[in-house]
Design a protein around this motif. Structure first.
Motif, PDB file in Angstrom:
ATOM      1  N   GLN A   1       0.823  -1.218   0.000  1.00  0.00           N
ATOM      2  CA  GLN A   1       0.000   0.000   0.000  1.00  0.00           C
ATOM      3  C   GLN A   1       0.857   1.268   0.000  1.00  0.00           C
ATOM      4  N   GLN A   2       2.173   1.079  -0.220  1.00  0.00           N
ATOM      5  CA  GLN A   2       3.123   2.192  -0.242  1.00  0.00           C
ATOM      6  C   GLN A   2       3.165   2.931   1.091  1.00  0.00           C
ATOM      7  N   GLU A   3       3.035   2.147   2.172  1.00  0.00           N
ATOM      8  CA  GLU A   3       3.178   2.679   3.521  1.00  0.00           C
ATOM      9  C   GLU A   3       4.490   2.184   4.113  1.00  0.00           C
ATOM     10  N   LEU A   4       5.098   2.998   4.973  1.00  0.00           N
ATOM     11  CA  LEU A   4       6.345   2.584   5.606  1.00  0.00           C
ATOM     12  C   LEU A   4       6.096   1.487   6.630  1.00  0.00           C
ATOM     13  N   GLU A   5       6.872   0.423   6.536  1.00  0.00           N
ATOM     14  CA  GLU A   5       6.837  -0.669   7.499  1.00  0.00           C
ATOM     15  C   GLU A   5       8.146  -0.660   8.292  1.00  0.00           C
ATOM     16  N   PHE A   6       8.034  -0.770   9.603  1.00  0.00           N
ATOM     17  CA  PHE A   6       9.199  -0.795  10.497  1.00  0.00           C
ATOM     18  C   PHE A   6       9.290  -2.184  11.111  1.00  0.00           C
ATOM     19  N   GLU A   7      10.338  -2.910  10.752  1.00  0.00           N
ATOM     20  CA  GLU A   7      10.494  -4.282  11.214  1.00  0.00           C
ATOM     21  C   GLU A   7      11.730  -4.380  12.100  1.00  0.00           C
ATOM     22  N   ALA A   8      11.528  -4.751  13.379  1.00  0.00           N
ATOM     23  CA  ALA A   8      12.667  -4.913  14.290  1.00  0.00           C
ATOM     24  C   ALA A   8      13.533  -6.081  13.846  1.00  0.00           C
ATOM     25  N   LEU A   9      14.843  -5.910  13.935  1.00  0.00           N
ATOM     26  CA  LEU A   9      15.786  -6.939  13.522  1.00  0.00           C
ATOM     27  C   LEU A   9      16.428  -7.580  14.746  1.00  0.00           C
ATOM     28  N   GLU A  10      16.663  -8.870  14.650  1.00  0.00           N
ATOM     29  CA  GLU A  10      17.393  -9.581  15.687  1.00  0.00           C
ATOM     30  C   GLU A  10      18.868  -9.636  15.293  1.00  0.00           C
TER      31      GLU A  10
END
Length: 236
Positions: A226-235
């Motif tokens: 949807q062209q929205e920013l996704e913030f994914e935490a990284l291990e």
């Protein structure tokens, strides 16, 4: 229901500063630059260190598929006001620094038809810029043709801009702009997210809106379907 809606979206502008008013020289240099990048159709702000005929300059840029949007107040200011063209206040631009090193990869573009076979093949240049020092307040690191890898953090008041991906192996306290020029597949990776602003292909998020669950943590940022920013935490 109101007929006007206000929404927020960052638009990436490229600043063109002209040190010559020889329009043929400008045409040749810009044509060469545009052939090596994906900046056709780019929105540009105009500045000049010499007197220019503004209308002719705008017409030249449009003929090269570059879209002038405003001028920086100065030598072009009065001409712009006379034709009701937007004028932006003069600013103190960030100090653009050179990366520690760059890696250039050129991929030739094969001719698709017999008609263009006689023309020399154009090479697509992808550059990865590496920087080994902390980016300090007032500094700007820019890569118009590829990715940036910073092996340290970036301070508040600094800025990293790339047409491709950005990797920052440290704390991010400044502004990070990936996918400049509209590359929605670009991504941002960092070890500790404390940014003033992050943006990918014009979609942006300021510090107050960054999700709390990724604050000061390793993060992967990208655009979803949807062209929205996704913030994914990284291990890590």
């Amino acid at each position: 229901m109101a007929d006007i809606r206000i929404t927020g979206r960052m638009v990436n502008f490229t600043r063109l500063t002209f040190d010559t008013n020889d329009h043929e020289a400008i045409r040749q240099q810009l044509t060469s630059m545009l052939n090596e990048t994906a900046y056709q159709g780019a929105l540009v702000i105009l500045d000049s260190t010499v007197e220019q005929e503004l209308i002719a300059l705008i017409q030249l840029l449009i003929s090269l598929d570059v879209q002038p949007m405003a001028v920086i107040d100065g030598l072009l200011g009065d001409q712009a006001r006379a034709i009701q063209f937007p004028v932006l206040a003069a600013d103190r631009p960030l100090q653009r620094i050179k990366p520690t090193k760059e890696q250039v990869v050129e991929t030739p573009v094969e001719a698709a038809t017999e008609e263009v076979t006689a023309k020399p093949a154009r090479a697509i240049r992808h550059i990865t810029a590496y920087h080994n020092e902390i980016l300090r307040t007032g500094q700007c690191l820019v890569q118009d043709h590829g990715d940036i890898i910073v092996n340290a953090g970036i301070n508040s008041g600094s800025e990293v801009i790339a047409s491709g991906n950005i990797h920052i192996y440290g704390s991010v306290r400044g502004r990070v702009i990936a996918g400049a020029g509209g590359n929605s597949a670009a991504r941002i990776f960092c070890h500790s997210l404390e940014a003033e602003l992050v943006s990918i292909a014009g979609t942006y998020c300021v510090a107050d809106d960054i999700p709390q669950h990724v604050s000061k943590k390793p993060v992967h940022i990208y655009l979803n379907d949807q062209q929205e920013l996704e913030f994914e935490a990284l291990e890590i």
